[in-house]
Scaffold this motif. Sequence first.
Motif, PDB file in Angstrom:
ATOM      1  N   ASP A  42      50.629  74.874  51.803  1.00  0.00           N
ATOM      2  CA  ASP A  42      49.294  74.872  51.926  1.00  0.00           C
ATOM      3  C   ASP A  42      48.849  76.315  51.377  1.00  0.00           C
ATOM      4  N   PHE A  43      49.551  77.078  50.636  1.00  0.00           N
ATOM      5  CA  PHE A  43      49.141  78.339  50.162  1.00  0.00           C
ATOM      6  C   PHE A  43      49.230  78.310  48.597  1.00  0.00           C
ATOM      7  N   PHE A  44      48.136  78.942  48.226  1.00  0.00           N
ATOM      8  CA  PHE A  44      47.750  79.113  46.674  1.00  0.00           C
ATOM      9  C   PHE A  44      48.040  80.576  46.587  1.00  0.00           C
ATOM     10  N   THR A  45      49.079  80.720  45.310  1.00  0.00           N
ATOM     11  CA  THR A  45      49.281  82.192  44.925  1.00  0.00           C
ATOM     12  C   THR A  45      49.013  81.997  43.313  1.00  0.00           C
ATOM     13  N   MET A  46      48.558  83.157  42.778  1.00  0.00           N
ATOM     14  CA  MET A  46      48.226  83.117  41.383  1.00  0.00           C
ATOM     15  C   MET A  46      48.287  84.790  41.035  1.00  0.00           C
ATOM     16  N   ILE A  47      48.869  85.099  40.021  1.00  0.00           N
ATOM     17  CA  ILE A  47      49.013  86.311  39.238  1.00  0.00           C
ATOM     18  C   ILE A  47      48.434  86.243  37.846  1.00  0.00           C
ATOM     19  N   MET A  48      47.709  87.060  37.648  1.00  0.00           N
ATOM     20  CA  MET A  48      47.028  87.219  36.107  1.00  0.00           C
ATOM     21  C   MET A  48      47.302  88.493  35.574  1.00  0.00           C
ATOM     22  N   LEU A  49      47.422  88.509  34.384  1.00  0.00           N
ATOM     23  CA  LEU A  49      47.438  89.685  33.590  1.00  0.00           C
ATOM     24  C   LEU A  49      46.522  89.923  32.779  1.00  0.00           C
ATOM     25  N   ILE A  50      45.457  90.939  32.895  1.00  0.00           N
ATOM     26  CA  ILE A  50      44.359  91.102  32.017  1.00  0.00           C
ATOM     27  C   ILE A  50      44.313  92.044  31.327  1.00  0.00           C
ATOM     28  N   ASP A  51      43.183  92.179  30.167  1.00  0.00           N
ATOM     29  CA  ASP A  51      42.941  93.100  29.563  1.00  0.00           C
ATOM     30  C   ASP A  51      41.685  93.927  30.272  1.00  0.00           C
ATOM     31  N   ILE A  52      41.562  95.120  30.383  1.00  0.00           N
ATOM     32  CA  ILE A  52      40.486  95.743  30.697  1.00  0.00           C
ATOM     33  C   ILE A  52      39.969  96.905  29.666  1.00  0.00           C
ATOM     34  N   LYS A  53      38.584  96.981  29.594  1.00  0.00           N
ATOM     35  CA  LYS A  53      38.301  97.832  28.510  1.00  0.00           C
ATOM     36  C   LYS A  53      38.050  99.440  29.004  1.00  0.00           C
ATOM     37  N   ASP A  54      37.639  99.566  30.490  1.00  0.00           N
ATOM     38  CA  ASP A  54      37.446 100.463  30.995  1.00  0.00           C
ATOM     39  C   ASP A  54      37.915 100.601  32.468  1.00  0.00           C
ATOM     40  N   PRO A  55      39.206 101.316  32.569  1.00  0.00           N
ATOM     41  CA  PRO A  55      39.774 101.183  34.154  1.00  0.00           C
ATOM     42  C   PRO A  55      39.167 102.114  35.168  1.00  0.00           C
ATOM     43  N   SER A  56      38.241 102.561  34.640  1.00  0.00           N
ATOM     44  CA  SER A  56      37.252 103.256  35.860  1.00  0.00           C
ATOM     45  C   SER A  56      36.320 102.319  36.294  1.00  0.00           C
ATOM     46  N   ASN A  57      36.465 101.047  35.786  1.00  0.00           N
ATOM     47  CA  ASN A  57      35.590 100.072  36.248  1.00  0.00           C
ATOM     48  C   ASN A  57      36.194  98.939  37.263  1.00  0.00           C
ATOM     49  N   LEU A  58      37.604  99.261  37.796  1.00  0.00           N
ATOM     50  CA  LEU A  58      38.223  98.368  38.558  1.00  0.00           C
ATOM     51  C   LEU A  58      37.819  98.289  39.928  1.00  0.00           C
ATOM     52  N   GLU A  59      37.179  99.403  40.680  1.00  0.00           N
ATOM     53  CA  GLU A  59      36.764  99.138  41.721  1.00  0.00           C
ATOM     54  C   GLU A  59      35.119  98.358  41.758  1.00  0.00           C
ATOM     55  N   ALA A  60      34.764  98.294  40.772  1.00  0.00           N
ATOM     56  CA  ALA A  60      33.437  97.591  40.536  1.00  0.00           C
ATOM     57  C   ALA A  60      33.705  96.251  40.566  1.00  0.00           C
ATOM     58  N   LEU A  61      34.778  96.014  39.781  1.00  0.00           N
ATOM     59  CA  LEU A  61      35.187  94.569  39.354  1.00  0.00           C
ATOM     60  C   LEU A  61      35.734  93.924  40.980  1.00  0.00           C
ATOM     61  N   GLN A  62      36.717  94.972  41.715  1.00  0.00           N
ATOM     62  CA  GLN A  62      37.179  94.456  43.073  1.00  0.00           C
ATOM     63  C   GLN A  62      35.799  93.980  43.732  1.00  0.00           C
ATOM     64  N   GLU A  63      34.826  94.810  43.940  1.00  0.00           N
ATOM     65  CA  GLU A  63      33.592  94.658  44.587  1.00  0.00           C
ATOM     66  C   GLU A  63      33.029  92.915  44.072  1.00  0.00           C
ATOM     67  N   LYS A  64      33.059  92.744  42.929  1.00  0.00           N
ATOM     68  CA  LYS A  64      32.555  91.404  42.408  1.00  0.00           C
ATOM     69  C   LYS A  64      33.561  90.310  42.999  1.00  0.00           C
ATOM     70  N   PHE A  65      34.768  90.603  43.298  1.00  0.00           N
ATOM     71  CA  PHE A  65      35.562  89.352  43.943  1.00  0.00           C
ATOM     72  C   PHE A  65      35.229  89.266  45.233  1.00  0.00           C
ATOM     73  N   LYS A  66      34.406  90.073  45.868  1.00  0.00           N
ATOM     74  CA  LYS A  66      34.280  89.945  47.350  1.00  0.00           C
ATOM     75  C   LYS A  66      33.452  88.690  47.759  1.00  0.00           C
ATOM     76  N   PRO A  67      32.346  88.012  47.057  1.00  0.00           N
ATOM     77  CA  PRO A  67      31.758  86.901  47.373  1.00  0.00           C
ATOM     78  C   PRO A  67      32.839  85.817  47.261  1.00  0.00           C
ATOM     79  N   VAL A  68      33.602  85.768  46.312  1.00  0.00           N
ATOM     80  CA  VAL A  68      34.753  84.724  46.060  1.00  0.00           C
ATOM     81  C   VAL A  68      35.624  84.739  47.160  1.00  0.00           C
ATOM     82  N   GLU A  69      36.127  85.954  47.601  1.00  0.00           N
ATOM     83  CA  GLU A  69      37.050  86.264  48.578  1.00  0.00           C
ATOM     84  C   GLU A  69      36.571  85.687  50.177  1.00  0.00           C
TER      85      GLU A  69
END
Length: 90
Positions: A42-69
């Motif tokens: 019953d467990f879904f697992t996914m790994i994606m490799l993505i291009d990022i333009k600005d590594p300093s935005n990773l924390e902001a992107l992580q926050e944008k995943f919070k509603p989906v989580e």
Amino acid sequence: MQRRAVVSVVGKDQVGIIAKVTTVLYENEMNILDIRQTILQDFFTMIMLIDIKDPSNLEALQEKFKPVEKELGLKINIQLEDVFQAMHRV
């Protein structure tokens, strides 16, 4: 300079996981280079490799995943590819 990051997603399998996670990436102009997903019982697992333009935005992107989580009961993690590789080196 573009860099790559690894996005991992784990949770109970249900309809809409891929759609909602990739929508966040699309809305933030992230390109998916590779994607792997599987369902273990019953467990879904996914790994994606993505291009990022600005590594300093990773924390902001992580926050944008919070509603989906919260909505889907998932754990979503994003980290730079080199950090991911260093952490998972044998």
